[in-house]
Design a protein around this motif. Structure first.
Motif, PDB file in Angstrom:
ATOM      1  N   SER A  14       0.833  -1.204   0.000  1.00 20.70           N
ATOM      2  CA  SER A  14       0.000   0.000   0.000  1.00 20.70           C
ATOM      3  C   SER A  14       0.865   1.249   0.000  1.00 20.70           C
ATOM      4  O   SER A  14       2.057   1.202   0.340  1.00 20.70           O
ATOM      5  CB  SER A  14      -0.919   0.020   1.227  1.00 20.70           C
ATOM      6  OG  SER A  14      -0.160   0.229   2.405  1.00 20.70           O
ATOM      7  N   PHE A  15       0.258   2.371  -0.363  1.00 15.42           N
ATOM      8  CA  PHE A  15       0.973   3.650  -0.309  1.00 15.42           C
ATOM      9  C   PHE A  15       1.312   4.032   1.129  1.00 15.42           C
ATOM     10  O   PHE A  15       2.361   4.627   1.386  1.00 15.42           O
ATOM     11  CB  PHE A  15       0.135   4.743  -0.975  1.00 15.42           C
ATOM     12  CG  PHE A  15       0.038   4.597  -2.468  1.00 15.42           C
ATOM     13  CD1 PHE A  15       1.156   4.777  -3.273  1.00 15.42           C
ATOM     14  CD2 PHE A  15      -1.160   4.265  -3.077  1.00 15.42           C
ATOM     15  CE1 PHE A  15       1.083   4.631  -4.659  1.00 15.42           C
ATOM     16  CE2 PHE A  15      -1.254   4.131  -4.453  1.00 15.42           C
ATOM     17  CZ  PHE A  15      -0.131   4.304  -5.251  1.00 15.42           C
ATOM     18  N   SER A  51      -5.388   0.263 -12.964  1.00 14.59           N
ATOM     19  CA  SER A  51      -5.728   1.620 -12.538  1.00 14.59           C
ATOM     20  C   SER A  51      -4.555   2.584 -12.608  1.00 14.59           C
ATOM     21  O   SER A  51      -4.748   3.802 -12.529  1.00 14.59           O
ATOM     22  CB  SER A  51      -6.261   1.598 -11.103  1.00 14.59           C
ATOM     23  OG  SER A  51      -5.209   1.327 -10.187  1.00 14.59           O
ATOM     24  N   ASP A 100      -2.156   2.477 -10.303  1.00 17.71           N
ATOM     25  CA  ASP A 100      -1.576   2.560  -8.966  1.00 17.71           C
ATOM     26  C   ASP A 100      -0.216   1.875  -8.884  1.00 17.71           C
ATOM     27  O   ASP A 100       0.688   2.348  -8.172  1.00 17.71           O
ATOM     28  CB  ASP A 100      -2.522   1.929  -7.939  1.00 17.71           C
ATOM     29  CG  ASP A 100      -3.692   2.828  -7.594  1.00 17.71           C
ATOM     30  OD1 ASP A 100      -3.682   4.011  -8.005  1.00 17.71           O
ATOM     31  OD2 ASP A 100      -4.620   2.353  -6.912  1.00 17.71           O
ATOM     32  N   GLU A 106       2.478   4.139 -10.235  1.00 12.36           N
ATOM     33  CA  GLU A 106       2.709   5.242  -9.305  1.00 12.36           C
ATOM     34  C   GLU A 106       3.481   4.760  -8.077  1.00 12.36           C
ATOM     35  O   GLU A 106       4.353   5.478  -7.558  1.00 12.36           O
ATOM     36  CB  GLU A 106       1.374   5.849  -8.887  1.00 12.36           C
ATOM     37  CG  GLU A 106       1.463   6.936  -7.817  1.00 12.36           C
ATOM     38  CD  GLU A 106       2.277   8.144  -8.236  1.00 12.36           C
ATOM     39  OE1 GLU A 106       2.678   8.922  -7.342  1.00 12.36           O
ATOM     40  OE2 GLU A 106       2.533   8.329  -9.456  1.00 12.36           O
ATOM     41  N   PHE A 116      -1.226  -3.409  -5.519  1.00 12.06           N
ATOM     42  CA  PHE A 116      -1.471  -2.225  -6.329  1.00 12.06           C
ATOM     43  C   PHE A 116      -1.997  -2.661  -7.693  1.00 12.06           C
ATOM     44  O   PHE A 116      -1.405  -3.514  -8.351  1.00 12.06           O
ATOM     45  CB  PHE A 116      -0.181  -1.429  -6.536  1.00 12.06           C
ATOM     46  CG  PHE A 116       0.453  -0.919  -5.275  1.00 12.06           C
ATOM     47  CD1 PHE A 116       0.065   0.289  -4.715  1.00 12.06           C
ATOM     48  CD2 PHE A 116       1.452  -1.652  -4.640  1.00 12.06           C
ATOM     49  CE1 PHE A 116       0.673   0.768  -3.551  1.00 12.06           C
ATOM     50  CE2 PHE A 116       2.063  -1.174  -3.487  1.00 12.06           C
ATOM     51  CZ  PHE A 116       1.661   0.035  -2.938  1.00 12.06           C
TER      52      PHE A 116
END
Length: 466
Positions: free
Chosen positions: A160-161, A211, A213, A216, A207
């Protein structure tokens, strides 16, 4: 996956006849070798594993008990390491973990995946090399990450971020660099139970590639001063027999790998394809051996890398169930036998044993299929369709939904269920205040306790009012 009848399995179409794949055996005393560990055999009807008769084992340690075939476990670990010689083979500790088996894995040269602080503690206690550990988890806390960095865990699989932000703070504060892989979801719907398919978009792990993600996340890790990006990690599910899912996942993950190289200028040295390799729980299952899997997966990656014009990264895989699942069986003692009259004059035999959903939740949770055999004697009786059930206060407390057992099965007989090494003990509970069974390793006619049987003192240890 079969559709459930609102009144339960006993009323579903085909339930009285058993599933279509289940064939009535000519001799219900025989075992199907594919379903059992390599040393399992019957002599005069008594099942032995690792040279130990289960009648003797139960007489010494009681039942129920998990019986772990050490030679089989080591042999399967070795087979994966040899077949995937160009890969790093990580054993998925969530399938089953103990200090004993962790030491076996270290001796066989495997790596180890953990996914909690408790699993990491087991590895540490066993003296497993921290550089050969991968740390999974979709919600790793800052203290957990700090401990992983302090111990020198070889790779942290970032999910996760928020986790990226936590690692940035920790590496800045401590000066310790973090080696990470990014778990990505490839949008692959594995042909498995909904709850164990882990690469489609609508789930909690990783991720999303689709999308954006995932790209990123790569960019953020690349910009973080204290984090080294090893590569991308993908896992499409569990109990998978078809390599086509791995092919689609590898194509999408490698496409992202190539994009990162081109647009960000990062050459990630590694890629992890996960695990999920299936085993034979019943005669309907047809698993691939490690050599076949290695050939198929290596060809997939080689083909995709050539098409993309990129060098092949160093690959990792994560077998867990495929190593420990077949290496363990569970032995029970029959307590009651009951025949129940059903519609159309049919009858079903319910064989109640001294365990159940507290030591094997998978049948209730995943609608999983298992097999069973009479383990303590030769029966002269013909086969009868039976359902092996537990002793818990739940109608869904079923161990084996359908199996042909001798029609004279009776209280005091031993019944053994193969393929219980993965997720049975690791998901075991104290439901109805049951005591979790021991894990007993067997080899060369000798037994050793891996995990002892719980006691009532264990049960009450956290009850502050007791």
């Amino acid at each position: 996956m079969p559709t459930s009848h609102p009144s339960g399995w006993a009323h579903a179409d085909g339930a009285l006849r058993g599933p279509s794949w289940l064939r009535e055996p000519s001799d219900p005393n025989e075992i199907v070798p594919l379903l059992w560990s390599s040393t399992a055999e019957k002599t005069d009807g008594v099942l032995s594993v690792g040279g130990v008769a289960l009648t003797d084992l139960v007489a010494e340690v009681g039942s129920p008990a998990y019986v772990l075939d050490e030679a089989d476990f080591r042999g399967r670990a070795r087979a994966f390491k040899e077949a995937f010689a160009a890969y790093d083979v990580f054993f998925a500790g969530k399938a089953f973990l103990s200090t004993t088996t962790v030491r076996w894995l270290a001796e066989e040269g495997l790596h180890l995946d953990v996914c909690s602080a408790g699993e990491l503690t087991v590895a540490e206690r066993a003296g497993f090399p921290m550089a050969r550990i991968g740390y999974h988890g979709n919600n790793k806390t800052e203290p957990e990450l700090a401990r992983a960095l302090e111990l020198g865990v070889g790779r942290i699989i970032v999910d996760s971020f928020h986790e990226i932000e936590r690692l940035e703070r920790l590496t800045t504060d401590t000066g310790v660099r973090a080696r990470v892989m990014l778990r990505v979801t490839a949008g692959v719907e594995a042909h498995t139970h909904e709850y164990i398919a882990t690469a489609h978009e609508d789930q909690k792990f990783g991720f999303s590639i689709t999308s954006g993600d995932a790209f990123e996340a790569v960019r953020r890790v690349h910009d973080a001063a204290g984090i080294d990006l090893l590569g991308l990690h993908s896992h499409i599910g569990s109990q998978i027999f078809d390599s086509s899912g791995f092919e689609v996942a590898a194509r999408r993950v490698l496409a992202l790998h190539a994009r990162v190289s081109e647009e960000i200028g990062v050459e990630m040295p590694e890629m992890d394809l996960g695990g999920g390799f299936g085993i034979a729980y019943t005669t309907q299952d047809d698993p691939s051996d490690p050599a076949q899997l290695a050939t198929e997966m290596s060809k997939i990656v080689e083909h995709e890398c050539k098409a993309l014009g990129i060098p092949e990264p160093r690959l990792s895989i994560e077998p867990g169930r495929a190593i420990v699942g077949p290496a363990m069986c569970t032995v029970y003692t029959v307590g009651t036998v009951k025949e129940v009259a059903l519609d159309g004059g049919a009858r079903r035999t319910y064989v109640s044993v001294d365990g159940g959903m507290s030591d094997n939740i998978r049948t209730a949770l995943y609608d999983a299929d298992y097999s069973a055999t009479l383990a303590s004697r030769v029966s002269p009786a013909g086969p009868a369709l039976a359902r092996v059930v537990g002793k818990h206060c739940e109608a869904g407390d079923i161990v084996v939904k359908d199996e042909f057992l001798p029609s004279d099965i009776a209280p005091g007989d031993l019944v053994a269920v193969p393929g219980t090494g993965a997720y049975c003990r690791s998901m075991a509970s104290n439901y109805n205040h049951a005591l979790r069974p021991p894990v007993i390793a067997v080899r060369d006619g000798k037994i050793s306790v891996v995990l002892r049987r719980e006691t009532e003192d264990d049960l009450l240890a956290t009850d502050v009012g007791a």
